[in-house]
Design a protein around this motif. Structure first.
Motif, short mmCIF file in Angstrom:
data_model
loop_
_atom_site.label_atom_id
_atom_site.label_comp_id
_atom_site.label_asym_id
_atom_site.label_seq_id
_atom_site.Cartn_x
_atom_site.Cartn_y
_atom_site.Cartn_z
N LEU A 9 -8.29 25.62 -66.10
CA LEU A 9 -6.84 25.74 -66.03
C LEU A 9 -6.22 24.39 -65.69
O LEU A 9 -6.79 23.63 -64.90
CB LEU A 9 -6.42 26.75 -64.96
N THR A 10 -5.06 24.13 -66.27
CA THR A 10 -4.31 22.94 -65.92
C THR A 10 -3.14 23.34 -65.04
O THR A 10 -2.69 24.48 -65.06
CB THR A 10 -3.81 22.21 -67.18
N VAL A 11 -2.63 22.37 -64.28
CA VAL A 11 -1.57 22.65 -63.31
C VAL A 11 -0.50 21.57 -63.38
O VAL A 11 -0.78 20.41 -63.73
CB VAL A 11 -2.15 22.76 -61.88
N ALA A 12 0.73 21.97 -63.06
CA ALA A 12 1.86 21.04 -62.95
C ALA A 12 2.72 21.48 -61.78
O ALA A 12 2.72 22.65 -61.40
CB ALA A 12 2.68 21.02 -64.24
N LEU A 29 13.98 21.28 -65.89
CA LEU A 29 13.15 22.46 -65.67
C LEU A 29 13.72 23.73 -66.26
O LEU A 29 13.05 24.76 -66.27
CB LEU A 29 12.91 22.66 -64.16
N GLY A 30 14.95 23.67 -66.75
CA GLY A 30 15.55 24.84 -67.37
C GLY A 30 16.02 25.92 -66.41
O GLY A 30 16.18 27.07 -66.79
N VAL A 31 16.26 25.55 -65.14
CA VAL A 31 16.77 26.53 -64.18
C VAL A 31 18.20 26.89 -64.57
O VAL A 31 19.01 26.03 -64.91
CB VAL A 31 16.70 25.99 -62.74
N VAL A 33 7.46 22.12 -69.48
CA VAL A 33 7.66 20.71 -69.82
C VAL A 33 6.36 19.92 -69.87
O VAL A 33 6.30 18.88 -70.52
CB VAL A 33 8.67 20.00 -68.90
N THR A 34 5.30 20.43 -69.23
CA THR A 34 4.04 19.68 -69.22
C THR A 34 2.95 20.33 -70.07
O THR A 34 1.92 19.71 -70.31
CB THR A 34 3.48 19.56 -67.79
N GLY A 35 3.16 21.57 -70.47
CA GLY A 35 2.13 22.29 -71.21
C GLY A 35 1.00 22.79 -70.34
O GLY A 35 -0.07 23.14 -70.84
N ALA A 36 1.21 22.87 -69.03
CA ALA A 36 0.17 23.32 -68.09
C ALA A 36 0.04 24.84 -68.11
O ALA A 36 0.97 25.56 -68.47
CB ALA A 36 0.51 22.86 -66.67
#
Length: 169
Positions: free
Chosen positions: A25-28, A68-70, A96-99
């Motif tokens: 898993l990737t994380v942001a 972030l699209g909030v 935004v990061t694809g995580a």
């Protein structure tokens, strides 16, 4: 050493990085209150590049909205220190990061209350966690000065990720 043994504050970042890598898993991160401290804490772990995609420091509301699209209506109604804002920030970090996983922090570190929320009011948001269909946010009531609240937020956020990934087999 088993990952379950790595629970003290010093080893917690390494345990989380290891869990993320082992689960592919990737994380942001999306950080307001911690202003990059969470991403920096993960990045200090050797091998973090195998999971950490990046982070957004969104201290101001317009950054939360644009990057972030909030929902700006939500920010106008509830302010930045809110569970749904934390969820949207975490989801925005993923987007935004694809995580795979997004972690967000928003809250009041002090020295005084903000938008009617007392010092120590913190939300940590998680999105994309295995076994959790919807983004979630946890309310924390922390004590101490600005530095203590920010560091405790990072620790508690990493503990949340560790607990969820450890339960997910």
């Amino acid at each position: 050493m088993e990952l379950a043994e790595l629970v003290d504050a010093e080893n917690l970042p390494a345990a989380v990085v290891q869990l993320l890598i082992r689960r592919d898993l990737t994380v942001a991160t999306a950080e307001s209150l911690t202003a990059g401290l969470l991403a920096a804490t993960l990045a200090e772990v050797p091998g973090a590049s195998g999971t950490l995609q990046g982070g957004v420091v969104a201290y101001q509301n317009h950054v939360k909205e644009r990057l972030l699209g909030v929902d700006p209506g939500l920010l106008a109604r509830a302010g930045a220190v809110d569970a749904e804002v934390a969820r949207q920030m975490a989801e925005g970090a993923r987007h935004v990061t694809g995580a795979d996983v997004g972690i967000s922090t928003t809250g009041v570190a002090g020295p005084e209350a903000h938008q009617g929320k007392p010092v120590g009011t913190v939300y940590v948001g998680l999105a994309g966690m295995p076994g959790h269909a919807e983004p979630e946010a946890v309310l924390l009531h922390l004590e101490g000065d600005r530095e203590a609240i920010r560091r405790d937020t990072v620790r508690r956020g990493l503990q949340m990720v560790q607990a969820r990934l450890t339960r997910w087999a």
